[in-house]
Scaffold this motif. Structure first.
Motif, PDB file in Angstrom:
ATOM      1  N   GLY A   1     -22.158  -4.493  -3.600  1.00 59.14           N
ATOM      2  CA  GLY A   1     -22.645  -4.729  -4.948  1.00 59.14           C
ATOM      3  C   GLY A   1     -22.491  -6.160  -5.414  1.00 59.14           C
ATOM      4  N   ARG A   2     -22.671  -7.120  -4.512  1.00 65.27           N
ATOM      5  CA  ARG A   2     -22.558  -8.541  -4.855  1.00 65.27           C
ATOM      6  C   ARG A   2     -23.497  -9.340  -3.996  1.00 65.27           C
ATOM      7  N   VAL A   3     -23.581 -10.644  -4.227  1.00 70.99           N
ATOM      8  CA  VAL A   3     -24.490 -11.492  -3.466  1.00 70.99           C
ATOM      9  C   VAL A   3     -24.204 -11.323  -1.972  1.00 70.99           C
ATOM     10  N   LEU A   4     -25.254 -11.293  -1.171  1.00 69.22           N
ATOM     11  CA  LEU A   4     -25.101 -11.012   0.259  1.00 69.22           C
ATOM     12  C   LEU A   4     -24.339 -12.115   0.969  1.00 69.22           C
ATOM     13  N   CYS A   5     -24.758 -13.348   0.806  1.00 72.46           N
ATOM     14  CA  CYS A   5     -24.042 -14.440   1.459  1.00 72.46           C
ATOM     15  C   CYS A   5     -24.155 -15.714   0.624  1.00 72.46           C
ATOM     16  N   ARG A   6     -23.090 -16.473   0.642  1.00 71.53           N
ATOM     17  CA  ARG A   6     -23.061 -17.739  -0.075  1.00 71.53           C
ATOM     18  C   ARG A   6     -22.054 -18.652   0.610  1.00 71.53           C
ATOM     19  N   PRO A   7     -22.206 -19.970   0.435  1.00 69.43           N
ATOM     20  CA  PRO A   7     -21.213 -20.886   0.994  1.00 69.43           C
ATOM     21  C   PRO A   7     -19.990 -20.945   0.098  1.00 69.43           C
ATOM     22  N   CYS A   8     -18.840 -21.122   0.697  1.00 71.05           N
ATOM     23  CA  CYS A   8     -17.589 -21.312  -0.044  1.00 71.05           C
ATOM     24  C   CYS A   8     -16.941 -22.565   0.547  1.00 71.05           C
ATOM     25  N   LEU A   9     -16.758 -23.597  -0.275  1.00 72.13           N
ATOM     26  CA  LEU A   9     -16.201 -24.842   0.231  1.00 72.13           C
ATOM     27  C   LEU A   9     -14.771 -24.620   0.696  1.00 72.13           C
ATOM     28  N   ASP A  10     -14.518 -24.901   1.961  1.00 73.79           N
ATOM     29  CA  ASP A  10     -13.214 -24.627   2.557  1.00 73.79           C
ATOM     30  C   ASP A  10     -12.168 -25.614   2.050  1.00 73.79           C
ATOM     31  N   TRP A  11     -11.036 -25.061   1.643  1.00 76.51           N
ATOM     32  CA  TRP A  11      -9.959 -25.850   1.065  1.00 76.51           C
ATOM     33  C   TRP A  11      -9.454 -26.923   2.029  1.00 76.51           C
ATOM     34  N   SER A  12      -9.271 -26.597   3.297  1.00 72.75           N
ATOM     35  CA  SER A  12      -8.722 -27.547   4.253  1.00 72.75           C
ATOM     36  C   SER A  12      -9.792 -28.333   5.000  1.00 72.75           C
ATOM     37  N   GLU A  13     -10.878 -27.674   5.380  1.00 74.40           N
ATOM     38  CA  GLU A  13     -11.917 -28.335   6.161  1.00 74.40           C
ATOM     39  C   GLU A  13     -12.892 -29.133   5.291  1.00 74.40           C
ATOM     40  N   ARG A  14     -12.981 -28.772   4.009  1.00 74.75           N
ATOM     41  CA  ARG A  14     -13.902 -29.383   3.049  1.00 74.75           C
ATOM     42  C   ARG A  14     -15.355 -29.301   3.507  1.00 74.75           C
ATOM     43  N   ARG A  15     -15.630 -28.243   4.218  1.00 69.00           N
ATOM     44  CA  ARG A  15     -16.978 -27.898   4.642  1.00 69.00           C
ATOM     45  C   ARG A  15     -17.139 -26.410   4.375  1.00 69.00           C
ATOM     46  N   PRO A  16     -18.367 -25.895   4.289  1.00 69.44           N
ATOM     47  CA  PRO A  16     -18.522 -24.492   3.885  1.00 69.44           C
ATOM     48  C   PRO A  16     -18.145 -23.473   4.961  1.00 69.44           C
TER      49      PRO A  16
END
Length: 235
Positions: free
Chosen positions: A168-183
């Motif tokens: 019941g939520r968006v299928l996929c989205r990027p999440c900026l990685d805390w350590s890698e600073r990439r999604p």
């Protein structure tokens, strides 16, 4: 309550050191008791109970009752996303030196859960492999599985349609990685993939932390199924 007042209330709740410790302690997606959270935050049980009541009433936490026990967990992926974003902003400034982002713990940097999906080098490596193979397209704020991506998840035994409906939520989205600073991959499909890796024994939790380690069987399957070569990335 106005939006501004609500904003200030949430900010104040998350800004207290004790409450912040409890919120970050729940970022592995598990549900913990008040006693466990009190120990984690280094505060008394009575203080923890007061904090938990306030955060539950504000919608940051939800409570699950099982017999005589009450378990607390983050109320939603949106709350987890807020906490992860604050962690990124709170990271120390470089001050002209080499920037070291994210947690100091090498295990957390290598692989961890970000609420209900995978993060760290492991999460980013999986996301890079999916994008590189043309299975996934990611923008700044949204993502989409391609036809080949849908076929891939079908071969893994994961029905994307059911996953989307169930979560019941968006299928996929990027999440900026805390350590890698990439999604890394978040959303319903990110959560489902994380659960799949646990269920298949590809990854396992590191006791006492939200770090995860990849099993030898997991390294093989991630390489053969998703094209992720973790040995090259020292994960």
């Amino acid at each position: 309550m106005s939006n501004t007042a609500r904003f200030a209330e949430i900010a104040a709740l998350a800004g207290d050191p004790g409450r912040a410790s409890m919120l970050t302690g729940l970022m592995d997606g598990r549900a913990l008791t008040a006693g466990e959270l009190a120990q984690l935050a280094g505060i008394t049980a009575q203080t923890a109970s007061s904090h938990l009541t306030r955060m539950t009433e504000a919608g940051l936490l939800q409570v699950e009752k099982q017999g005589r026990h009450r378990y607390h967990r983050l109320a939603s992926p949106a709350v987890a996303q807020m906490i992860e974003s604050i962690m990124q902003i709170a990271a120390p400034a470089a001050g002209g030196k080499t920037v070291r982002t994210g947690p100091r713990d090498a295990a957390l940097r290598a692989g961890r859960t970000c609420y209900d999906h995978l993060a760290g080098k492991l999460g980013v490596s999986i996301t890079d492999a999916l994008v590189g193979a043309g299975h996934l397209e990611l923008g700044l704020d949204a993502g989409e599985l391609t036809d080949s991506g849908l076929s891939l998840f079908d071969r893994l035994g994961m029905d994307v349609g059911v996953i989307h409906q169930k979560k019941g939520r968006v299928l996929c989205r990027p999440c900026l990685d805390w350590s890698e600073r990439r999604p890394h991959l978040a959303g319903a499909i990110g959560a489902a993939l994380c659960s799949h890796c646990f269920d298949k024994g590809w990854i396992r939790r590191v006791d006492g932390t939200r770090a995860v380690s990849v099993t030898p069987n997991g390294q093989r399957h991630l390489r053969e199924s998703l094209g992720v070569n973790l040995m090259e990335k020292n994960v």
